[in-house]
Design an enzyme around this catalytic site. Structure first.
Site, short mmCIF file in Angstrom:
data_model
loop_
_atom_site.label_atom_id
_atom_site.label_comp_id
_atom_site.label_asym_id
_atom_site.label_seq_id
_atom_site.Cartn_x
_atom_site.Cartn_y
_atom_site.Cartn_z
N ASP A 1 0.86 -1.19 0.00
CA ASP A 1 0.00 0.00 0.00
C ASP A 1 0.90 1.25 0.00
O ASP A 1 1.81 1.36 0.83
CB ASP A 1 -0.85 -0.06 1.28
CG ASP A 1 -1.96 0.97 1.32
OD1 ASP A 1 -2.43 1.38 0.24
OD2 ASP A 1 -2.37 1.35 2.44
N HIS A 2 0.65 2.16 -0.92
CA HIS A 2 1.39 3.44 -0.98
C HIS A 2 2.91 3.27 -1.08
O HIS A 2 3.66 3.94 -0.34
CB HIS A 2 1.06 4.34 0.22
CG HIS A 2 -0.37 4.80 0.21
ND1 HIS A 2 -0.83 5.77 -0.65
CD2 HIS A 2 -1.44 4.39 0.94
CE1 HIS A 2 -2.13 5.94 -0.44
NE2 HIS A 2 -2.52 5.12 0.51
N ASP B 1 2.76 4.98 -5.55
CA ASP B 1 2.01 6.22 -5.31
C ASP B 1 2.88 7.42 -5.67
O ASP B 1 3.63 7.94 -4.85
CB ASP B 1 1.56 6.29 -3.86
CG ASP B 1 0.75 7.55 -3.58
OD1 ASP B 1 0.59 8.37 -4.50
OD2 ASP B 1 0.28 7.70 -2.43
N GLU C 1 -1.68 5.92 -8.94
CA GLU C 1 -2.67 6.90 -8.45
C GLU C 1 -2.56 8.21 -9.21
O GLU C 1 -1.47 8.71 -9.47
CB GLU C 1 -2.47 7.15 -6.94
CG GLU C 1 -3.45 8.18 -6.37
CD GLU C 1 -3.50 8.21 -4.84
OE1 GLU C 1 -3.10 7.24 -4.19
OE2 GLU C 1 -3.96 9.24 -4.31
N HIS D 1 -9.20 4.83 -2.14
CA HIS D 1 -8.50 4.85 -0.85
C HIS D 1 -9.38 5.60 0.16
O HIS D 1 -10.42 6.16 -0.18
CB HIS D 1 -7.16 5.58 -1.01
CG HIS D 1 -6.12 4.71 -1.64
ND1 HIS D 1 -5.02 4.26 -0.95
CD2 HIS D 1 -6.03 4.18 -2.88
CE1 HIS D 1 -4.30 3.49 -1.75
NE2 HIS D 1 -4.89 3.44 -2.94
N SER E 1 -12.76 4.36 5.01
CA SER E 1 -13.34 3.97 6.30
C SER E 1 -14.58 4.82 6.56
O SER E 1 -14.65 5.98 6.15
CB SER E 1 -12.33 4.14 7.42
OG SER E 1 -11.48 3.02 7.48
#
Ligand code: G3H
Ligand code: 13P
Ligand code: ZN
Length: 333
Positions: A94-95, A116, A146, A232, A235
């Site tokens: 991730d990233h 990223d 991204e 992304h 949440s």
């Protein structure tokens, strides 16, 4: 060199194709600990869902890359032990913020990486993503890139403002980089404080944030029909968990996330990967705070990590079944 196929992991290609065609999204849950991994696997097996287990640079620094890779290998074996003969588990970076980090992960068992370069000038973002894609594809590892900037903290890159993805750039970007999926910015952001109360409207005593920019998402879908899109910062920051944390000694103010109905709507589009980290942190912290407050004499970590794991599992199942719709979507059970 450790190839992900030898660990029983899969890349994202086939699962994204099915998700886009089927109008659902694959959950991408961040993990840093064994309990998070166990909860993710239990939830994926119970719901018969493909799942992406993702590791940030911070997670690698915290838990060690070798340990996390072996946890992912353990996740595949654990899923089989739980009765799932053909689990579909992706180990994703991730990233990733450099070619070197992506290469290290590809060489060490990751089946998917994100590069990223979203904070870089457009041409530099393209050049970096293209270099990662050229390396990754030699090993059949898939790559997420991204375009557009999310507000908040993107691992070690922080941005005060978001810049929505420009639909007029997506064809050029995806063609020239050769990326397998594209993370876009349409109003989500990282962390548990995605909006200020001033940005929200009060409806029946609840602060409702501004809607995601679905118009931009639909324009992007028109430009890139069937191309896998990633969200992304997705949440939802459940009030119930925030209230539990605050009730048992925590202090989380104005924590506001993305309403689940909007993520449900996005899942039906070309959005086929939805990233969730903060909700897992909240579920874990709420359960631990509650347990320790109610059992002040407990000091064996298993006593409070067990309810924490249960609470995370419940949350993961809820996301899979009620928000993303990836339950029952394994190619083979
Ligand atoms: O996008 C950020 C993820 O939530 C990972 O966060 O860098 O604190 O591990 P982290
Ligand atoms: P949240 O902070 O909204 O959980 O986003 C996580 C994320 O995007 C990881 O890349
Ligand atoms: Zn992210």
């Amino acid at each position: 060199m450790v190839n992900y196929k030898d660990l029983g992991l899969v890349n994202t290609r086939e699962m994204f194709k099915r998700a886009v065609a089927g109008g659902y999204a694959i959950p991408a849950f961040n993990f840093n600990t064994m309990e998070q991994m166990q909860a993710i696997v239990m939830a994926a097996v119970e719901t018969k869902s493909p799942v992406i287990m993702q590791v940030s640079k911070g997670a690698r620094n915290y838990a060690n890359g070798t340990i996390l890779r072996n946890l992912a290998k353990g996740a595949v074996e654990y899923a089989k032990e739980l009765g799932c003969e053909h689990p579909e588990i992706v180990l994703h970076l991730d990233h990733g913020d450099s070619f070197e980090l992506c290469k290290e992960c590809i060489d060490n068992g990751f089946s998917s990486v994100m590069i990223d370069g979203s904070s870089l000038p457009y041409e530099e973002n393209i050049a970096l993503a293209k270099k990662v894609v050229e390396y990754a594809h030699q090993f059949d590892v898939t790559v997420e890139a991204e375009l557009g900037v999310l507000a908040g903290v993107e691992d070690e890159v922080s941005s005060a403002e978001s810049h929505y993805t420009k639909p007029e750039e997506v064809i050029d970007f995806s063609t020239r980089t050769g990326c397998d999926s594209l993370a876009i910015s349409i109003g989500t952001s990282h962390g548990a404080h995605k909006f200020t109360p001033e940005q929200c409207t009060l409806v029946n005593g609840v602060l409702v944030p501004p809607p995601l920019a679905f118009d931009i998402l639909h324009e992007i879908e028109k430009k890139l029909p069937g191309f896998p899109i990633v969200l992304h910062g997705s949440s939802s920051v459940p009030m119930e968990e925030v209230n539990t944390i605050n009730k048992y000694g925590g202090h989380l103010e104005a924590a506001i996330g993305i309403p689940e109905e909007q993520l449900r709507e996005a899942s039906k589009s070309a959005v086929c990967k939805i990233n969730i980290d903060s909700d897992s942190r909240l579920a874990m912290t709420a359960a631990i705070r509650k347990h320790l407050a109610e059992h002040p004499g407990d000091f064996d970590p298993r006593q409070y990590l067990k309810p924490a794991r249960e609470n995370m599992k419940k949350m993961y199942i809820h996301k899979i079944v009620n928000v993303l719709g990836s339950d029952g979507k394994l190619a083979q059970c």
